[in-house]
Design a protein around this motif. Structure first.
Motif, PDB file in Angstrom:
ATOM      1  N   ARG A 114       0.806  -1.220   0.000  1.00  0.00           N
ATOM      2  CA  ARG A 114       0.000   0.000   0.000  1.00  0.00           C
ATOM      3  C   ARG A 114       0.835   1.264   0.000  1.00  0.00           C
ATOM      4  NH1 ARG A 114      -2.720   0.691   4.472  1.00  0.00           N
ATOM      5  NH2 ARG A 114      -2.065  -1.105   5.725  1.00  0.00           N
ATOM      6  N   GLY A 115       2.156   1.110   0.035  1.00  0.00           N
ATOM      7  CA  GLY A 115       3.032   2.263  -0.047  1.00  0.00           C
ATOM      8  C   GLY A 115       3.058   3.131   1.203  1.00  0.00           C
ATOM      9  N   VAL A 116       2.815   2.533   2.378  1.00  0.00           N
ATOM     10  CA  VAL A 116       2.863   3.299   3.625  1.00  0.00           C
ATOM     11  C   VAL A 116       4.330   3.566   3.965  1.00  0.00           C
ATOM     12  CG1 VAL A 116       2.220   3.376   6.050  1.00  0.00           C
ATOM     13  CG2 VAL A 116       0.758   2.171   4.403  1.00  0.00           C
ATOM     14  N   PRO A 117       4.754   4.823   4.063  1.00  0.00           N
ATOM     15  CA  PRO A 117       6.169   5.106   4.369  1.00  0.00           C
ATOM     16  C   PRO A 117       6.590   4.490   5.699  1.00  0.00           C
ATOM     17  CG  PRO A 117       5.041   7.106   3.643  1.00  0.00           C
ATOM     18  CD  PRO A 117       3.980   6.071   3.851  1.00  0.00           C
ATOM     19  N   LEU A 118       7.856   4.041   5.764  1.00  0.00           N
ATOM     20  CA  LEU A 118       8.351   3.402   6.979  1.00  0.00           C
ATOM     21  C   LEU A 118       8.299   4.336   8.185  1.00  0.00           C
ATOM     22  CD1 LEU A 118      11.434   1.266   5.887  1.00  0.00           C
ATOM     23  CD2 LEU A 118       9.366   0.443   7.005  1.00  0.00           C
ATOM     24  N   ASP A 119       8.430   5.632   7.959  1.00  0.00           N
ATOM     25  CA  ASP A 119       8.420   6.567   9.080  1.00  0.00           C
ATOM     26  C   ASP A 119       7.059   7.209   9.301  1.00  0.00           C
ATOM     27  OD1 ASP A 119       8.347   8.078   6.784  1.00  0.00           O
ATOM     28  OD2 ASP A 119       9.987   9.424   7.354  1.00  0.00           O
ATOM     29  N   ALA A 120       6.009   6.701   8.641  1.00  0.00           N
ATOM     30  CA  ALA A 120       4.664   7.252   8.824  1.00  0.00           C
ATOM     31  C   ALA A 120       4.178   6.969  10.250  1.00  0.00           C
ATOM     32  CB  ALA A 120       3.701   6.650   7.813  1.00  0.00           C
ATOM     33  N   PRO A 121       3.556   7.940  10.914  1.00  0.00           N
ATOM     34  CA  PRO A 121       3.119   7.722  12.301  1.00  0.00           C
ATOM     35  C   PRO A 121       2.055   6.648  12.438  1.00  0.00           C
ATOM     36  CG  PRO A 121       2.300   9.815  11.446  1.00  0.00           C
ATOM     37  CD  PRO A 121       3.288   9.301  10.451  1.00  0.00           C
ATOM     38  N   HIS A 122       1.340   6.331  11.348  1.00  0.00           N
ATOM     39  CA  HIS A 122       0.301   5.304  11.429  1.00  0.00           C
ATOM     40  C   HIS A 122       0.793   3.954  10.926  1.00  0.00           C
ATOM     41  CE1 HIS A 122       0.095   6.950   7.349  1.00  0.00           C
ATOM     42  NE2 HIS A 122      -0.470   5.825   6.961  1.00  0.00           N
ATOM     43  N   VAL A 282       6.064  -2.804  17.015  1.00  0.00           N
ATOM     44  CA  VAL A 282       5.307  -2.535  18.232  1.00  0.00           C
ATOM     45  C   VAL A 282       3.923  -2.037  17.831  1.00  0.00           C
ATOM     46  CG1 VAL A 282       5.128  -1.121  20.312  1.00  0.00           C
ATOM     47  CG2 VAL A 282       7.366  -1.944  19.549  1.00  0.00           C
ATOM     48  N   LEU A 283       2.879  -2.698  18.312  1.00  0.00           N
ATOM     49  CA  LEU A 283       1.512  -2.214  18.146  1.00  0.00           C
ATOM     50  C   LEU A 283       1.042  -1.699  19.497  1.00  0.00           C
ATOM     51  CD1 LEU A 283       1.857  -4.571  15.881  1.00  0.00           C
ATOM     52  CD2 LEU A 283      -0.588  -4.256  15.631  1.00  0.00           C
ATOM     53  N   ARG A 284       0.710  -0.425  19.549  1.00  0.00           N
ATOM     54  CA  ARG A 284       0.341   0.213  20.817  1.00  0.00           C
ATOM     55  C   ARG A 284      -1.150   0.074  21.077  1.00  0.00           C
ATOM     56  NH1 ARG A 284       4.478   2.816  18.446  1.00  0.00           N
ATOM     57  NH2 ARG A 284       6.328   3.124  19.761  1.00  0.00           N
ATOM     58  N   CYS A 285      -1.473  -0.189  22.356  1.00  0.00           N
ATOM     59  CA  CYS A 285      -2.860  -0.381  22.757  1.00  0.00           C
ATOM     60  C   CYS A 285      -3.399   0.791  23.569  1.00  0.00           C
ATOM     61  CB  CYS A 285      -3.004  -1.651  23.611  1.00  0.00           C
ATOM     62  SG  CYS A 285      -2.209  -3.122  22.959  1.00  0.00           S
ATOM     63  N   GLY A 286      -2.514   1.599  24.124  1.00  0.00           N
ATOM     64  CA  GLY A 286      -2.960   2.692  24.960  1.00  0.00           C
ATOM     65  C   GLY A 286      -1.817   3.255  25.766  1.00  0.00           C
ATOM     66  N   LEU A 287      -2.111   4.226  26.656  1.00  0.00           N
ATOM     67  CA  LEU A 287      -1.119   4.926  27.462  1.00  0.00           C
ATOM     68  C   LEU A 287      -0.110   5.624  26.565  1.00  0.00           C
ATOM     69  CD1 LEU A 287      -0.502   2.226  30.236  1.00  0.00           C
ATOM     70  CD2 LEU A 287      -2.306   3.953  30.110  1.00  0.00           C
ATOM     71  N   THR A 288      -0.608   6.221  25.507  1.00  0.00           N
ATOM     72  CA  THR A 288       0.258   6.876  24.535  1.00  0.00           C
ATOM     73  C   THR A 288      -0.553   7.818  23.665  1.00  0.00           C
ATOM     74  OG1 THR A 288       1.736   6.479  22.641  1.00  0.00           O
ATOM     75  CG2 THR A 288      -0.087   4.956  22.919  1.00  0.00           C
ATOM     76  N   PRO A 289       0.060   8.912  23.222  1.00  0.00           N
ATOM     77  CA  PRO A 289      -0.600   9.765  22.231  1.00  0.00           C
ATOM     78  C   PRO A 289      -0.392   9.269  20.799  1.00  0.00           C
ATOM     79  CG  PRO A 289       1.459  10.768  22.913  1.00  0.00           C
ATOM     80  CD  PRO A 289       1.296   9.519  23.747  1.00  0.00           C
ATOM     81  N   HIS A 291      -0.276   6.439  17.513  1.00  0.00           N
ATOM     82  CA  HIS A 291      -1.314   5.729  16.746  1.00  0.00           C
ATOM     83  C   HIS A 291      -1.707   4.412  17.412  1.00  0.00           C
ATOM     84  CE1 HIS A 291      -3.503   4.196  13.330  1.00  0.00           C
ATOM     85  NE2 HIS A 291      -2.649   3.201  13.148  1.00  0.00           N
ATOM     86  N   VAL A 292      -3.019   4.190  17.551  1.00  0.00           N
ATOM     87  CA  VAL A 292      -3.571   2.933  18.037  1.00  0.00           C
ATOM     88  C   VAL A 292      -4.483   2.368  16.956  1.00  0.00           C
ATOM     89  CG1 VAL A 292      -5.017   1.804  19.765  1.00  0.00           C
ATOM     90  CG2 VAL A 292      -3.431   3.624  20.467  1.00  0.00           C
ATOM     91  N   ASP A 293      -4.098   1.241  16.373  1.00  0.00           N
ATOM     92  CA  ASP A 293      -4.848   0.617  15.283  1.00  0.00           C
ATOM     93  C   ASP A 293      -5.647  -0.547  15.881  1.00  0.00           C
ATOM     94  OD1 ASP A 293      -5.749  -0.803  13.066  1.00  0.00           O
ATOM     95  OD2 ASP A 293      -3.944  -0.439  11.892  1.00  0.00           O
ATOM     96  N   VAL A 294      -6.893  -0.254  16.276  1.00  0.00           N
ATOM     97  CA  VAL A 294      -7.694  -1.264  16.964  1.00  0.00           C
ATOM     98  C   VAL A 294      -7.959  -2.493  16.086  1.00  0.00           C
ATOM     99  CG1 VAL A 294      -9.906  -1.734  18.095  1.00  0.00           C
ATOM    100  CG2 VAL A 294      -8.719   0.419  18.528  1.00  0.00           C
ATOM    101  N   PRO A 295      -8.354  -2.334  14.817  1.00  0.00           N
ATOM    102  CA  PRO A 295      -8.580  -3.542  13.997  1.00  0.00           C
ATOM    103  C   PRO A 295      -7.348  -4.439  13.901  1.00  0.00           C
ATOM    104  CG  PRO A 295      -9.552  -1.635  12.933  1.00  0.00           C
ATOM    105  CD  PRO A 295      -8.738  -1.114  14.082  1.00  0.00           C
TER     106      PRO A 295
END
Length: 408
Positions: A114-122, A282-289, A291-295
């Motif tokens: 999908r061409g998501v840049p490696l340094d993209a915040p999401h 690392v996939l973040r779940c919370g306690l952070t500002p 990106h959290v990708d719930v799906p």
């Protein structure tokens, strides 16, 4: 055998004093969260073999079989498969989870397509590798690890006495037996539903409930005290409520925690030696500002109850104490080297570290002298060395030495 010059990562949650105290250096006035020892491309260690300082990444890249050994290259490719760290937490890290190797490969390939840049915040996946990890406490260490049984989590939430939490309590008590039953098609359903609802909720709408929960946790203390501390650092964050679903873990110095794929966790406070597969996933779940990708979390997180993987060192011949972990990329052990054989190593307090794979050696107490066929090096507290696969090293104390290598 070479002395390592290691980079320090100044993450906001880091301690200002723990790593400087270990190294015997003055605090800088900024957080010093992690000291990295290895060949991670983002922050590799440096060494000097007589022609000026170069990165360990460059040294290994010039001759992988000689540096890593043929077996390690065949198993993991031409790169150091592990990263060793000193981790000093003065505030909670983000609630997070790591993918399995197959999940990482699928997720990385999809984001590349999908061409998501490696340094993209999401971006979720920085590479196609898994990231199991092990942390050994050097000081008393606090953390969260793995889901509680549903009924236990329900009781903890109910004990806060907050009406807004009652729907979560009822859900957790709906079918608690489904949690952890491999034969149940609804395995983990109550915990999955509550975790998803919390992380997917509107943050502003849920913030008052989080704040009331924090006030109740502060008032009640006892088992709620760690969560009150988390809330002070992350006011209004839904991850505070999600953290109540997890086991609270206290490690004494010398005890360790192993974290496998899919297990949600967060480190809260303390100084430790951490080793992991050489990955950034690392996939973040919370306690952070951040990106959290719930799906994506729902694809990766293991929702069945998981007892924390607590480890104590197991004695091996030659004075080595191993922290057993079901992983090939790394093997962590320690030697407590005394004098006059008091440590049970030999009559001189000396241990032999066999060749065959790459090694990073870290002194955490006292001083340790390393001897190879053509070199001698003394490590003070907080100092480390890299040993290529072909070299056999002897270590003499008095001091404590951690040994990181591959498990082949």
């Amino acid at each position: 055998m070479d002395s390592l010059d290691n980079p320090i990562r100044p993450y906001a949650w880091g301690s200002h004093t723990a790593i400087p105290a270990l190294l015997g250096t003055a605090p800088t006035g900024t957080p010093q969260a992690e000291l990295w020892m290895g060949a991670h491309p983002g922050a590799p260690s440096r060494l000097d073999r007589g022609a000026g300082a170069v990165t360990l990444t460059e040294i290994i890249g010039a001759d992988p079989p000689a540096e890593l050994g043929p077996k390690a290259v065949a198993a993991f490719g031409p790169r150091l498969p592990f990263l060793l760290k000193l981790l000093a937490a003065d505030a909670p890290l983000s609630l997070q989870v790591h993918p399995s190797r197959s999940q990482a490969q699928t997720g990385f390939a999809d984001e590349e397509r999908r061409g998501v840049p490696l340094d993209a915040p999401h971006r979720n996946y920085k590479d196609a590798n898994h990231k199991p990890e092990l942390l050994c406490a050097l000081t008393p260490f606090e953390g969260l690890c793995g889901f509680r049984p549903a009924a236990e989590a329900a009781a903890l939430l109910e004990g806060l006495g907050i009406d807004d939490l009652k729907p979560y309590v009822l859900t957790l008590r709906d079918r608690p037996a489904a949690d952890g039953s491999p034969s149940s098609p609804s395995k983990g359903y109550p915990m999955r539903e509550v975790f998803t609802a919390l992380l997917g909720a509107d943050r502003a709408a849920l913030a008052p409930t989080v704040d009331r929960a924090a006030e109740a946790a502060t008032r009640l203390g006892g088992p709620y005290a760690p969560y009150a501390g988390i809330a002070r650092h992350h006011p209004g964050d839904p991850g505070v409520l999600a953290a109540l679903l997890l086991h609270h873990v206290s490690l004494r110095p010398g005890e360790a925690l192993y974290l496998d794929a899919g297990v949600p966790h967060a480190y809260l406070s303390g100084l430790g030696v951490e080793i992991m597969a050489n990955s950034d996933n690392v996939l973040r779940c919370g306690l952070t500002p951040k990106h959290v990708d719930v799906p994506e979390l729902l694809r990766v997180v293991r929702f069945e109850p998981t007892e924390p993987g607590l480890l104590r060192p197991e004695p091996r011949p030659g004075g080595e104490e191993v922290y057993p972990a079901p992983i090939d990329e790394f093997r962590l052990s320690r030697y407590v080297l005394g004098t006059g054989g008091a440590d049970g190593v030999d009559g001189t307090g000396q241990a032999t570290l066999p060749a065959g794979g790459p090694q990073i050696l870290l002194c955490t107490d006292g001083t340790v002298t390393l001897r190879a066929p053509h070199a001698e090096l003394t490590l003070a507290r907080g100092r480390s060395a890299y040993v290529p696969a072909s070299e056999t090293v002897t270590a003499t104390g008095p001091g404590t030495l951690f040994r990181a290598t591959v498990a082949l």
